[in-house]
Design an enzyme around this catalytic site. Structure first.
Site, PDB file in Angstrom:
ATOM      1  N   PRO A 161       0.855  -1.195   0.000  1.00 59.80           N
ATOM      2  CA  PRO A 161       0.000   0.000   0.000  1.00 59.80           C
ATOM      3  C   PRO A 161       0.887   1.240   0.000  1.00 59.80           C
ATOM      4  O   PRO A 161       1.845   1.308   0.767  1.00 59.80           O
ATOM      5  CB  PRO A 161      -0.762  -0.123   1.330  1.00 59.80           C
ATOM      6  CG  PRO A 161       0.097  -0.978   2.204  1.00 59.80           C
ATOM      7  CD  PRO A 161       0.869  -1.886   1.293  1.00 59.80           C
TER       8      PRO A 161
ATOM      9  N   ALA B 292       0.394   5.474  -0.064  1.00 61.12           N
ATOM     10  CA  ALA B 292      -0.480   6.641  -0.097  1.00 61.12           C
ATOM     11  C   ALA B 292      -0.104   7.541  -1.268  1.00 61.12           C
ATOM     12  O   ALA B 292       1.080   7.746  -1.555  1.00 61.12           O
ATOM     13  CB  ALA B 292      -0.353   7.403   1.217  1.00 61.12           C
TER      14      ALA B 292
ATOM     15  N   GLN C 186      -6.810  -0.806   2.885  1.00 65.37           N
ATOM     16  CA  GLN C 186      -6.261  -0.476   4.207  1.00 65.37           C
ATOM     17  C   GLN C 186      -6.940   0.732   4.834  1.00 65.37           C
ATOM     18  O   GLN C 186      -7.109   1.766   4.189  1.00 65.37           O
ATOM     19  CB  GLN C 186      -4.766  -0.193   4.070  1.00 65.37           C
ATOM     20  CG  GLN C 186      -4.083   0.012   5.405  1.00 65.37           C
ATOM     21  CD  GLN C 186      -2.612   0.360   5.267  1.00 65.37           C
ATOM     22  OE1 GLN C 186      -2.270   1.439   4.792  1.00 65.37           O
ATOM     23  NE2 GLN C 186      -1.753  -0.551   5.651  1.00 65.37           N
TER      24      GLN C 186
ATOM     25  N   CYS D   6       2.280   3.312   9.783  1.00 69.63           N
ATOM     26  CA  CYS D   6       2.543   4.658   9.262  1.00 69.63           C
ATOM     27  C   CYS D   6       3.306   5.481  10.297  1.00 69.63           C
ATOM     28  O   CYS D   6       2.854   5.656  11.424  1.00 69.63           O
ATOM     29  CB  CYS D   6       1.239   5.362   8.884  1.00 69.63           C
ATOM     30  SG  CYS D   6       1.595   6.933   8.093  1.00 69.63           S
TER      31      CYS D   6
ATOM     32  N   LYS E 202      -0.917  -4.539   8.731  1.00 66.97           N
ATOM     33  CA  LYS E 202       0.433  -4.255   8.231  1.00 66.97           C
ATOM     34  C   LYS E 202       1.155  -3.461   9.301  1.00 66.97           C
ATOM     35  O   LYS E 202       0.649  -2.431   9.763  1.00 66.97           O
ATOM     36  CB  LYS E 202       0.381  -3.474   6.925  1.00 66.97           C
ATOM     37  CG  LYS E 202       1.773  -3.077   6.442  1.00 66.97           C
ATOM     38  CD  LYS E 202       1.781  -2.748   4.977  1.00 66.97           C
ATOM     39  CE  LYS E 202       3.151  -2.304   4.522  1.00 66.97           C
ATOM     40  NZ  LYS E 202       3.475  -0.946   4.949  1.00 66.97           N
TER      41      LYS E 202
ATOM     42  N   GLY F  86      10.236  -4.801   2.876  1.00 66.87           N
ATOM     43  CA  GLY F  86      11.313  -3.873   3.183  1.00 66.87           C
ATOM     44  C   GLY F  86      12.544  -4.129   2.342  1.00 66.87           C
ATOM     45  O   GLY F  86      13.186  -5.169   2.465  1.00 66.87           O
TER      46      GLY F  86
ATOM     47  N   GLY G  75       7.248  -2.339  -2.514  1.00 63.83           N
ATOM     48  CA  GLY G  75       6.747  -0.968  -2.531  1.00 63.83           C
ATOM     49  C   GLY G  75       7.522  -0.097  -3.505  1.00 63.83           C
ATOM     50  O   GLY G  75       7.226  -0.055  -4.712  1.00 63.83           O
ATOM     51  N   ARG G  76       8.556   0.569  -2.998  1.00 66.03           N
ATOM     52  CA  ARG G  76       9.234   1.587  -3.801  1.00 66.03           C
ATOM     53  C   ARG G  76       9.799   1.065  -5.120  1.00 66.03           C
ATOM     54  O   ARG G  76       9.825   1.798  -6.107  1.00 66.03           O
ATOM     55  CB  ARG G  76      10.327   2.254  -2.949  1.00 66.03           C
ATOM     56  CG  ARG G  76       9.734   3.132  -1.858  1.00 66.03           C
ATOM     57  CD  ARG G  76      10.747   3.502  -0.811  1.00 66.03           C
ATOM     58  NE  ARG G  76      11.190   2.306  -0.089  1.00 66.03           N
ATOM     59  CZ  ARG G  76      12.167   2.299   0.796  1.00 66.03           C
ATOM     60  NH1 ARG G  76      12.810   3.415   1.063  1.00 66.03           N
ATOM     61  NH2 ARG G  76      12.502   1.184   1.416  1.00 66.03           N
TER      62      ARG G  76
HETATM   63  C1  LIG Z   1       5.073   6.893  -1.108  1.00 68.70           C
HETATM   64  C2  LIG Z   1       4.820   5.846  -0.035  1.00 68.70           C
HETATM   65  C3  LIG Z   1       3.566   5.768   0.539  1.00 68.70           C
HETATM   66  C4  LIG Z   1       3.301   4.791   1.510  1.00 68.70           C
HETATM   67  N1  LIG Z   1       2.033   4.688   2.019  1.00 68.70           N
HETATM   68  C5  LIG Z   1       1.728   3.639   2.844  1.00 68.70           C
HETATM   69  C6  LIG Z   1       0.385   3.399   3.240  1.00 68.70           C
HETATM   70  O1  LIG Z   1      -0.564   4.097   2.825  1.00 68.70           O
HETATM   71  N2  LIG Z   1       0.161   2.356   4.097  1.00 68.70           N
HETATM   72  C7  LIG Z   1       1.168   1.542   4.539  1.00 68.70           C
HETATM   73  O2  LIG Z   1       0.919   0.608   5.306  1.00 68.70           O
HETATM   74  N3  LIG Z   1       2.451   1.743   4.158  1.00 68.70           N
HETATM   75  C8  LIG Z   1       2.740   2.748   3.317  1.00 68.70           C
HETATM   76  N4  LIG Z   1       4.021   2.898   2.853  1.00 68.70           N
HETATM   77  C9  LIG Z   1       5.045   1.919   3.248  1.00 68.70           C
HETATM   78  C10 LIG Z   1       5.164   0.810   2.201  1.00 68.70           C
HETATM   79  O3  LIG Z   1       3.957   0.074   2.112  1.00 68.70           O
HETATM   80  C11 LIG Z   1       6.316  -0.163   2.551  1.00 68.70           C
HETATM   81  O4  LIG Z   1       6.073  -0.719   3.816  1.00 68.70           O
HETATM   82  C12 LIG Z   1       7.679   0.521   2.570  1.00 68.70           C
HETATM   83  O5  LIG Z   1       7.843   1.379   1.456  1.00 68.70           O
HETATM   84  C13 LIG Z   1       8.815  -0.496   2.610  1.00 68.70           C
HETATM   85  O6  LIG Z   1       8.781  -1.325   1.474  1.00 68.70           O
HETATM   86  P1  LIG Z   1       9.789  -1.089   0.204  1.00 68.70           P
HETATM   87  O7  LIG Z   1      11.194  -1.114   0.763  1.00 68.70           O
HETATM   88  O8  LIG Z   1       9.493  -2.232  -0.725  1.00 68.70           O
HETATM   89  O9  LIG Z   1       9.440   0.249  -0.380  1.00 68.70           O
HETATM   90  C14 LIG Z   1       4.323   3.890   1.923  1.00 68.70           C
HETATM   91  C15 LIG Z   1       5.589   3.999   1.337  1.00 68.70           C
HETATM   92  C16 LIG Z   1       5.842   4.946   0.370  1.00 68.70           C
HETATM   93  C17 LIG Z   1       7.206   5.007  -0.259  1.00 68.70           C
END
Ligand SMILES: Cc1cc2nc3c(=O)[nH]c(=O)nc-3n(C[C@H](O)[C@H](O)[C@H](O)COP(=O)(O)O)c2cc1C
Length: 333
Positions: free
Chosen positions: A17, A19, A71, A102, A141, A203, A226-227
């Site tokens: 997820p 935002a 979520q 968050c 989460k 992560g 995510g990213r």
């Molecule tokens: C732009 C952005 C928005 C995010 N929004 C949410 C969100 O709405 N809910 C949530 O649980 N995590 C949110 N996260 C966290 C991601 O879901 C994820 O846990 C985090 O980026 C680590 O994963 P990654 O290393 O694959 O990016 C957000 C992350 C980013 C970069």
């Protein structure tokens, strides 16, 4: 395979997820690139309860995105439960996820998001209240803890399980870390061993090989990305393929990236309207263009676009130029 409640995913790869990113336009695109499960951006419980128009718009789900996890976040039991009931009865989401990760002060100050990580009893109370109120499976989460002194990931995950939660996605960072440092995958393994419900690791999965390594090292049931998927739905496709066949597919061409960015924009326009969509597309475009040689020369142009046609002609011309340059380089070489 990843199974949450009665819902079986076709593979273990999950879009995180995010935002401001994971609306229907992006989710559907990522789904078409093969994701087993897509997660929607977090939605405020109070926004749902107060029937705020913009919040309700965020609940839109295209049937083709399913299975999908929606979520919600909040700090008070009453509104969280009310919001969950609304999502349960009025949306076609398959799973209701609760945000416990968050880190931003605006959220944690309201006792929402990562703030819960300090109190397994609160987690139990909140999750069981939601589970009792809805029919859809409820998941959580979370981050691994608040700070290095307060890492209650195991207690928190067990509280979710006892409360009737059907899965946990775990980001191996503390709240204080925000996005700094490296995600701790050992804690994902420890949590996986401490509960019987599915655990999805999250992560710093940046490549398909990272995804496989996370699954192998932690025993997690799924891997959440995510990213690395920003402007890059190929990351999902390449990961699914790598996990299934062991073969690593190549990166997309500039033309492919640009064509998919236009598809993404068209979906955003259908969802919002041209004025909002073209502006929202600017950040996505920067992500799509990442890694294309010479992208700096269209950056300003993209940020000045206000109409779909401007965007399309700018990026299509750019793709033509990149292809011509590559052909020249090939002939010279
Ligand atoms: C732009 C952005 C928005 C995010 N929004 C949410 C969100 O709405 N809910 C949530 O649980 N995590 C949110 N996260 C966290 C991601 O879901 C994820 O846990 C985090 O980026 C680590 O994963 P990654 O290393 O694959 O990016 C957000 C992350 C980013 C970069």
């Amino acid at each position: 395979m990843l199974k949450i409640g009665d819902i079986e995913m076709k593979n273990q790869v999950v879009l995180a997820p995010m935002a401001g990113v994971c609306n229907s336009a992006f989710r559907l695109t990522v789904k078409e690139f093969g994701a087993g499960l897509v997660c929607a951006e977090m939605v405020s419980d109070k926004g749902i309860v107060l029937q705020n128009d913009r919040t309700l718009d965020m609940l839109y789900i295209d049937e083709r995105e399913k299975p999908l996890s929606l979520q919600i976040f909040g700090g008070e039991k009453e509104t969280l439960v009310q919001a969950a009931k609304y999502v349960d009865k009025n949306t076609n989401a398959d799973i209701i996820d609760i945000n416990m990760g968050c880190p931003v002060p605006k959220i944690t100050k309201c006792d929402a998001g990562a703030k819960w990580l300090l109190d397994p009893n609160k987690i139990y109370e909140m999750v069981s209240a939601v589970v009792d109120a809805v029919e859809k499976p409820v998941t959580v989460k979370m981050r691994m803890g608040w700070d290095d002194e307060h890492i209650f990931a195991i207690e928190n995950a067990q509280a979710v399980e006892r409360a009737g939660g059907k899965a946990i996605a775990l980001h191996g960072r503390t709240r204080v870390q925000m996005y700094e440092g490296q995600a701790n995958w050992d804690i994902i393994r420890d949590v996986k061993q401490a509960v019987t419900i599915p655990v999805i690791g999250n992560g710093d999965v940046q490549t398909p090989q990272d995804a496989k390594r996370m699954l192998d090292e932690t025993g997690a049931d799924g891997v959440m990305i995510g990213r690395a998927a920003l402007g890059n739905p190929w990351m999902i496709y390449r990961t699914v393929n790598y996990l299934e066949t062991g073969e690593l597919m190549g990166e997309p061409t500039a033309r492919e990236k640009i064509d998919v960015s236009i598809l993404h924009l068209d979906r955003l326009i259908a969802l919002k309207n041209e004025h909002i969509a073209v502006r929202e597309m600017r950040k996505h475009a920067a992500w799509y263009m990442k890694g294309i040689r010479g992208n700096a020369r269209i950056r300003n142009g993209i940020n000045e676009c206000t109409k779909r046609d401007q965007y399309v002609s700018l990026v299509t011309n750019f793709a033509d130029e990149v292809e011509a340059e590559e052909q020249n380089a090939h002939q010279v070489g």
